[in-house]
Design an enzyme around this catalytic site. Structure first.
Site, PDB file in Angstrom:
ATOM      1  N   LYS A 185       2.871 -22.545  16.028  1.00  0.00           N
ATOM      2  CA  LYS A 185       4.018 -23.269  15.458  1.00  0.00           C
ATOM      3  C   LYS A 185       3.970 -24.761  15.786  1.00  0.00           C
ATOM      4  O   LYS A 185       4.209 -25.592  14.917  1.00  0.00           O
ATOM      5  CB  LYS A 185       5.313 -22.640  15.966  1.00  0.00           C
ATOM      6  CG  LYS A 185       5.516 -21.224  15.406  1.00  0.00           C
ATOM      7  CD  LYS A 185       6.616 -20.495  16.147  1.00  0.00           C
ATOM      8  CE  LYS A 185       6.808 -19.082  15.595  1.00  0.00           C
ATOM      9  NZ  LYS A 185       7.705 -18.270  16.431  1.00  0.00           N
ATOM     10  N   LYS A 189       2.372 -18.026  10.273  1.00  0.00           N
ATOM     11  CA  LYS A 189       1.944 -19.253  10.955  1.00  0.00           C
ATOM     12  C   LYS A 189       0.458 -19.217  11.282  1.00  0.00           C
ATOM     13  O   LYS A 189      -0.201 -20.243  11.303  1.00  0.00           O
ATOM     14  CB  LYS A 189       2.763 -19.513  12.219  1.00  0.00           C
ATOM     15  CG  LYS A 189       2.846 -18.380  13.205  1.00  0.00           C
ATOM     16  CD  LYS A 189       4.214 -17.771  13.220  1.00  0.00           C
ATOM     17  CE  LYS A 189       4.154 -16.330  13.679  1.00  0.00           C
ATOM     18  NZ  LYS A 189       5.406 -15.625  13.557  1.00  0.00           N
ATOM     19  N   ARG A 248       0.824  -1.217   0.000  1.00  0.00           N
ATOM     20  CA  ARG A 248       0.000   0.000   0.000  1.00  0.00           C
ATOM     21  C   ARG A 248       0.850   1.256   0.000  1.00  0.00           C
ATOM     22  O   ARG A 248       0.494   2.270  -0.535  1.00  0.00           O
ATOM     23  CB  ARG A 248      -0.926  -0.009   1.211  1.00  0.00           C
ATOM     24  CG  ARG A 248      -2.373  -0.046   0.799  1.00  0.00           C
ATOM     25  CD  ARG A 248      -3.280  -0.155   1.977  1.00  0.00           C
ATOM     26  NE  ARG A 248      -3.401  -1.551   2.400  1.00  0.00           N
ATOM     27  CZ  ARG A 248      -3.699  -1.921   3.641  1.00  0.00           C
ATOM     28  NH1 ARG A 248      -3.890  -1.016   4.578  1.00  0.00           N
ATOM     29  NH2 ARG A 248      -3.824  -3.180   3.952  1.00  0.00           N
ATOM     30  N   GLU A 286       5.884  -9.959  18.037  1.00  0.00           N
ATOM     31  CA  GLU A 286       4.809  -9.740  17.068  1.00  0.00           C
ATOM     32  C   GLU A 286       4.264  -8.321  17.255  1.00  0.00           C
ATOM     33  O   GLU A 286       4.412  -7.741  18.344  1.00  0.00           O
ATOM     34  CB  GLU A 286       3.669 -10.728  17.332  1.00  0.00           C
ATOM     35  CG  GLU A 286       4.042 -12.189  17.152  1.00  0.00           C
ATOM     36  CD  GLU A 286       4.476 -12.503  15.729  1.00  0.00           C
ATOM     37  OE1 GLU A 286       3.743 -12.181  14.795  1.00  0.00           O
ATOM     38  OE2 GLU A 286       5.575 -13.055  15.568  1.00  0.00           O
TER      39      GLU A 286
END
Ligand code: HSE
Length: 420
Positions: free
Chosen positions: A200, A101, A44, A185
């Protein structure tokens, strides 16, 4: 030299890391007989940290699967839009490589079935332990083995935080450091609440045991209830604390679980510190294997992604055989587990308090393997540390409540003990 034309969707840290590694390590990549041509990028907005030169940027990521490319590299993250993009790419006859994941955990079976139907592959090495090799190794190199157990630290941020707490640092300061380093994260709850590691181990169980994606529900606990003082007491008892993800093959079921554990200081996994991920795999033919390496960060993730692109050019092996799933055993109900436990009990230093705790445990038929009583804390409080014998998970809630209901008990923390 085989040339693979790649379209990258997403232009954040991971994508720019992959771009840089393809440019900087071109010589080494081409030693494998494959040249990677980044044909286009879907993003974007531009990324001021990385100039892609002449490569065309499409502002709509959904334009990427329509381009003249062999592989779509999905690096947008999230779940639902990523699923849509992957399915669109598959339908357009493109292979897909992803580090995501969560999307594979939640929609893996749908995605792999679609890929099989369209004769393309979806690879996800970087989704587990970033570039540290485990996904293709489990599927290919270990294929002749019965995988008895997989256990490991699969979340770099959690291992980084716990290692720093072991050195005496505070949880919050270390989490901030992990965020600054780019390990955590975007929402660090995924790391510290155990979801990232759960995703995971769900993927690894699916490869090793054919469990479904998404899997049936399994037990997930993160590291937020651990105090840095627990490391001192664990150390006195011969243990350290790790956040472990486990999947194990039993006769009638498959174990999948994610939670903190005390493990012996002398074990291999105990000694892997920092952002390192480490996995121990028990096999029937090779015995126990150890794999360790950086499990997070731009460069390690780039390595995992590029290895998948190279694999696409060089191999015909399917990464997930969805047919195998028909024979999968059910996931073991967590309430039927038994563990030894570490108890940290903070009490008022009054006569009889120890006796009331031990008799409460005896009443529940729970033996005590060791007791450590340490120096006074402030305000007449004393920590009592117990290691119990193994007992059923079904008893844990009641026992905790009963201990906390004792008048002189101020605080209680519990951690399971893992036999490695
Ligand atoms: N946040 C993840 C970790 C990144 O700390 O392991 C890699 O999946």
């Amino acid at each position: 030299m085989k040339v693979l034309r790649v379209g990258i969707c997403g232009w954040g840290n991971v994508a720019t890391g992959m771009f840089k590694a393809i440019v900087d390590n071109k010589f080494f990549i081409e030693q494998s007989g494959v040249s990677i041509d980044i044909a286009c990028i879907g993003a974007r907005r531009d990324n001021p940290k990385c100039n892609p030169g002449e490569i065309k940027i499409y502002r709509d990521i959904f334009d990427i699967p329509n381009q003249d490319i062999d592989v779509v590299v999905e690096l947008i993250g999230g779940v639902e839009t990523a699923r849509e993009l992957i399915l669109k790419s598959i339908k357009a006859g493109k292979h897909v490589v992803t580090a995501n994941k969560a999307v594979i955990f939640h929609h893996g079976d749908e995605i792999f079935n679609a890929a099989n139907d369209h004769g393309v592959k979806v690879l996800f090495e970087a989704a587990v332990c970033a570039g540290t090799p485990i996904v293709k190794m489990l599927k290919e190199e270990l294929a002749p083995n019965r995988i008895k157990k997989i256990s490991g630290m699969l979340n770099g941020t959690s291992n980084f935080i716990l290692s720093n707490m072991e050195e005496g640092n505070e949880f919050d300061d270390t989490l901030k450091l992990a965020q600054d380093e780019g390990y955590a994260e975007p929402d660090p709850a995924f790391d510290i609440d155990g979801l990232d590691a759960a995703h995971k181990i769900g993927l690894l169980a699916s490869i090793a045991y054919g469990t479904t994606l998404p899997p049936e529900e399994f037990y997930i606990e993160g590291i937020t209830k651990i105090d840095k003082k627990d490391f001192l007491y664990a150390d006195m008892l011969g243990y350290t604390i790790k956040h472990l993800a486990v999947s194990k093959l039993n006769k009638a079921n498959i174990e999948i679980r994610v939670h903190p554990v005390l493990i012996s200081k002398t074990s291999y996994l105990a000694n892997l510190k920092g952002v390192r991920n480490g996995i121990e795999i028990d096999t029937d033919l090779i015995g126990t294997i150890h794999i360790a390496g950086s499990g997070a960060g731009q460069e390690s993730t780039a390595s995992g992604l590029i290895s998948d692109v190279i694999h696409l050019a060089n191999s015909n092996i399917e990464i997930i055989d969805t047919k195998k799933k028909n024979n999968s055993l059910p996931i073991k109900d967590f309430s039927s587990f038994s563990f030894q436990y570490y108890f940290y009990i903070e009490v008022q230093d009054t006569p009889g308090v120890m006796a009331s705790i031990t008799s409460l445990l005896a009443h529940q038929n729970i033996g005590i393997e060791s007791i450590v009583q340490k120096d006074n804390l402030e305000e007449n409080l004393v920590p009592i540390i117990l290691v119990t014998n193994s007992f059923k998970e079904t008893k844990v809630k009641d026992i905790k409540e009963s201990i906390l209901n004792l008048e002189s008990v101020n605080k209680l923390r519990t951690i399971r003990i893992e036999e490695i």
